[in-house]
Scaffold this active site. Structure first.
Site, short mmCIF file in Angstrom:
data_model
loop_
_atom_site.label_atom_id
_atom_site.label_comp_id
_atom_site.label_asym_id
_atom_site.label_seq_id
_atom_site.Cartn_x
_atom_site.Cartn_y
_atom_site.Cartn_z
N ASN A 87 0.70 -1.31 -0.02
CA ASN A 87 0.06 0.18 -0.01
C ASN A 87 1.01 0.91 -0.09
O ASN A 87 1.77 1.31 0.89
CB ASN A 87 -0.86 -0.11 1.26
CG ASN A 87 -1.73 -1.14 1.29
OD1 ASN A 87 -2.31 -1.55 0.15
ND2 ASN A 87 -2.34 -1.79 2.45
N HIS A 100 6.54 -1.24 3.50
CA HIS A 100 6.36 -2.69 4.22
C HIS A 100 5.58 -3.54 3.05
O HIS A 100 4.69 -2.95 2.42
CB HIS A 100 5.54 -2.77 5.47
CG HIS A 100 4.30 -1.84 5.46
ND1 HIS A 100 4.49 -0.66 5.54
CD2 HIS A 100 3.14 -2.14 5.30
CE1 HIS A 100 2.94 -0.02 5.46
NE2 HIS A 100 2.22 -1.09 5.59
#
Ligand code: 5GP
Length: 114
Positions: A87, A100
């Protein structure tokens, strides 16, 4: 001084996480709010705010993160497959400002995502 992100605090061992894998450049740990039977986050030790903030020179590190995903998938027996999600930014749904990779597996995942 800028406030540390929650992931930087995990890297610095200020808060606990269920570690699955770590090496000199990254670590992988269970997501605290899992969206699938297996939900692991792979993060670089280097503080990079998001994929959009990565530099061209970070390409080897980005490749290493994908290699770490493969290691995690093997370790957690995701032989039936899995999904890797990054994201990026507000429209991408990013809530923690430290790059991440989500590794999701252990069930058949829907497509497309919302
Ligand atoms: P994002 O929405 O930024 O792509 O994903 C952030 C993820 O971090 C979320 O899935 C959320 O559940 C997870 N998360 C947030 N805080 C913590 C925490 O303190 N520990 C762990 N293990 N995961 C966290």
């Amino acid at each position: 001084m800028a406030t540390k992100t929650i992931f930087k605090r995990i890297i610095d061992k200020e808060i606990p996480a269920q570690l699955v894998y770590e090496d000199d450049r990254c670590l992988a740990f269970r997501d605290v709010n899992p969206q699938a039977p297996v939900h692991v986050l792979v993060i670089p030790r280097q503080e990079i705010q998001s994929l959009a903030h990565a530099a061209d020179g970070d390409a080897p590190l980005l490749g290493h993160l994908l290699s770490a995903v493969r290691t995690v998938a093997k370790k957690l027996d995701l032989a039936q497959g899995y999904r890797v999600v990054i994201n990026c930014g507000p429209d991408g749904g990013q809530t923690v400002d430290h790059l991440h990779l989500h590794v999701l597996g252990g069930r058949r995942l829907e497509w497309p995502p919302g």
